[in-house]
Scaffold this motif. Structure first.
Motif, mmCIF file in Angstrom:
data_model
loop_
_atom_site.group_PDB
_atom_site.id
_atom_site.type_symbol
_atom_site.label_atom_id
_atom_site.label_comp_id
_atom_site.label_asym_id
_atom_site.label_seq_id
_atom_site.Cartn_x
_atom_site.Cartn_y
_atom_site.Cartn_z
ATOM 1 N N ALA A 62 0.729 -1.310 -0.447
ATOM 2 C CA ALA A 62 0.143 0.065 0.074
ATOM 3 C C ALA A 62 0.557 0.854 -0.067
ATOM 4 N N ILE A 63 2.045 1.141 0.272
ATOM 5 C CA ILE A 63 2.365 2.931 0.818
ATOM 6 C C ILE A 63 4.226 2.519 -0.137
ATOM 7 N N ALA A 113 11.552 5.641 2.513
ATOM 8 C CA ALA A 113 11.089 3.609 3.254
ATOM 9 C C ALA A 113 11.275 4.467 4.897
ATOM 10 N N ILE A 114 12.088 4.218 5.636
ATOM 11 C CA ILE A 114 12.896 4.211 7.149
ATOM 12 C C ILE A 114 11.956 5.358 7.762
ATOM 13 N N PRO A 115 12.034 6.578 7.566
ATOM 14 C CA PRO A 115 10.414 7.253 7.640
ATOM 15 C C PRO A 115 9.377 7.200 7.701
ATOM 16 N N LEU A 163 4.390 4.799 10.265
ATOM 17 C CA LEU A 163 3.267 3.327 10.154
ATOM 18 C C LEU A 163 3.463 2.968 12.098
ATOM 19 N N GLY A 164 4.593 2.164 11.930
ATOM 20 C CA GLY A 164 4.433 1.902 13.309
ATOM 21 C C GLY A 164 4.096 2.346 14.497
ATOM 22 N N SER A 165 4.560 3.635 14.410
ATOM 23 C CA SER A 165 3.759 5.037 16.029
ATOM 24 C C SER A 165 1.706 5.158 15.290
ATOM 25 N N ALA A 166 2.036 4.669 14.003
ATOM 26 C CA ALA A 166 0.096 5.306 13.515
ATOM 27 C C ALA A 166 -0.462 4.046 14.380
ATOM 28 N N GLU A 216 -2.555 9.650 -2.397
ATOM 29 C CA GLU A 216 -3.832 9.322 -1.841
ATOM 30 C C GLU A 216 -4.063 8.044 -1.069
ATOM 31 N N ALA A 217 -3.438 6.541 -1.632
ATOM 32 C CA ALA A 217 -3.257 5.252 -0.867
ATOM 33 C C ALA A 217 -2.400 5.566 0.260
ATOM 34 N N ALA A 218 -1.437 5.686 0.126
ATOM 35 C CA ALA A 218 -0.386 5.854 1.391
ATOM 36 C C ALA A 218 -0.819 6.219 2.452
#
Length: 527
Positions: free
Chosen positions: A66-67, A86-88, A93-96, A334-336
């Protein structure tokens, strides 16, 4: 002995012949002659280590489907390594997801991990690190902006309710006072419930003391992301003795599961049920190399703090550049962004997470295929960690992959819209990414020697230019603040390496205080 005569004190500095003899004997005992002064030839200098360790190439297949197109689109438009985006993005995502849901990597135990991760990207100045990170964090910034508006509205509502309660209390006091004369007063009438102060929702924190960060985490039980553009500055601050408490807080907040309590005279007691902190930043190769050289040599920096940055990206800079001036690809973006919105609104029930009385966090487990793959990988990892084939620093770093791999699998699964059991595809992506990241880690921990090498090469350059002559001191190297030679410890590391490899010979001189060294230049390597 030219060097000895140069250092001999003038006779009028001594009060009598006995003192002169004593000083002469002391200097003679401390003097260590160079090879030529004892009739020996200088050895052939040994080659200096050269270059950083190679690293694997980035593959967008490491990322959730998806990203991945969004990450690669940003990388192409900015002409920066994909790692820088990619790393940020994975840390964000992990924070979300945060503390909403966990992964239990085994079938029957209570062991669980949450998705908060620590990441650092490494690149030279002007390599587009900061712009790339900003692009990757934009979805989180948007959530933070929306939360800020909601926080402001909640704060205004709270102020209104506080004022309304004040009026209620004044009215109740007046009625109670009047009721005292006719016996109708009641103490219960004065009890008016105070409104609850709203908790400010935060997604990204840029600069805060660790106490303030603790308050933010107490108000945000699902966690938050701390973003520091220059990470080594933070790490050096946490190394100082007066910041030992702050260091302990960060070490605790890395696992995302442990509680933490602040007891302060002024602020009182602040309790965090589970300190869940994601941490992201960047640094330059030289700064990281020098910091790692010190950290892995022991002392305050050798407690595993830097090893917690499992998402460590130190890519090779692409020598090719193309002028890319186009609009962002709208569909991938938009997908991300929808992924971030969905993860922010995620609830354990919506993904079929299980819960029991033995764990504080609802959880997912692996499906049969993912479990088999994970078990095989884990067995190999544990054997490596017990093999004595790894350096202590790299061993400590890879031990943190016990959290990294399950967390990445959880992020991959949820980012791609998965529910219930985590699939083998999500696990394979996690393992491929971890294998790739290990090559970056090996480069980083090998860069401590590279820091010494860069200083040694710079010293040789100034010797060959004639800036340093035979019998120079470390101060002669550091004082001009030449490039790569402005840090005293860095200079000393370079000098020690040149001595070890027979480019220089160090003569120790006792001066009555701290001994000093002068450096004799091997004539076989000075040209």
């Amino acid at each position: 002995m030219t060097a000895f005569r140069k250092e001999r004190p003038a006779i009028d500095e001594w009060q009598d012949i006995a003192a002169l003899r004593k000083a002469a004997v002391g200097l003679a005992e401390a003097y260590e002659p160079s090879p030529t002064e004892v009739g020996q030839e200088w050895p052939e200098p040994k080659p200096l280590p050269d270059g950083l360790l190679p690293v694997a190439a980035f593959d967008p297949a490491f990322l959730p489907e998806a990203i991945a197109p969004w990450v690669m689109d940003i990388s192409d438009r900015m002409q920066c390594p994909p790692d820088f985006v990619a790393i940020p993005a994975m840390v964000a995502l992990g924070s979300a997801i945060g503390h909403k849901v966990a992964v239990r990597p085994q079938r029957k135990t209570d062991w669980y991990e949450v998705a908060n991760l620590w990441g650092c990207i490494v690149g030279r100045p002007g390599a587009m690190k900061s712009p790339a990170m900003d692009e990757a964090l934009k979805p989180l910034y948007r959530l933070d902006a929306e939360a800020r508006k909601a926080n402001e509205a909640a704060a205004k509502d709270y102020e209104a309710r506080v004022e309304f309660r004040k009026l209620q209390k004044e009215d109740a006091q007046k009625k109670t006072r009047n009721g005292l004369t006719n016996g109708t007063a009641s103490a219960a009438a004065l009890i008016i419930e105070e409104p609850d102060e709203p908790k400010a929702l935060r997604y990204v924190v840029n600069d805060a003391t660790y106490e303030a960060l603790g308050v933010i985490l107490a108000d945000n039980p699902d966690g938050t992301l701390a973003f520091r553009d220059e990470l080594v500055s933070l790490l050096k601050t946490l190394d100082r003795e007066e910041h030992v408490a702050a260091r302990g807080f960060f070490l605790t907040a890395w696992n995302g599961k442990s509680g933490y309590t602040f007891d302060r005279i002024i602020r009182g007691r602040t309790h965090i049920e589970a300190a869940c902190l994601s941490l992201l930043g960047s640094t330059q190769p030289g700064r990281l190399a020098e910091y790692l050289r010190r950290a892995i040599s022991g002392g305050a920096g050798d407690d595993g703090m830097v090893q917690r940055f499992s998402l460590l990206g130190w890519p090779d800079q692409n020598p090719h550049w193309a002028n890319t001036d186009r609009y962002p690809a709208s569909e991938p973006r938009e997908a991300a962004w929808r992924v971030f919105q969905r993860l922010d609104e995620l609830t354990p029930d919506s993904i079929g997470a299980a819960a029991d009385e033995f764990g504080a966090v609802p959880y997912l487990r692996f499906d049969a295929g993912a479990q088999a793959v994970f078990n095989e990988w884990r067995e190999k990892l544990e054997k490596r960690l017990r093999s004595d084939d790894l350096t202590p620093a790299l061993e400590s770093h890879l031990a943190k992959y016990r959290k990294l791999v399950p967390s990445l699998a959880l992020i991959n699964h949820l980012a791609d819209g998965g529910a219930k059991a985590i699939t083998g595809t999500a696990m394979l992506r996690a393992l491929a990414f971890a294998e790739y990241l290990e090559t970056r880690a090996k480069r980083a921990y090998g860069a401590g020697a590279e820091a010494e090498t860069s200083a040694a090469k710079a010293i040789l350059k100034h010797i060959r230019k004639g800036d340093l002559s035979d019998g120079f001191t470390g101060r002669d190297v550091h004082r001009p603040r030449w490039s790569n030679l402005s840090d005293r410890d860095h200079v000393q590391a370079g000098l020690d390496l040149l001595c070890d490899l027979d480019w220089l010979f160090a003569e120790k001189r006792e001066t009555g205080g701290r001994p000093t060294f002068v450096y004799r230049i091997n004539p076989r390597g000075s040209q």
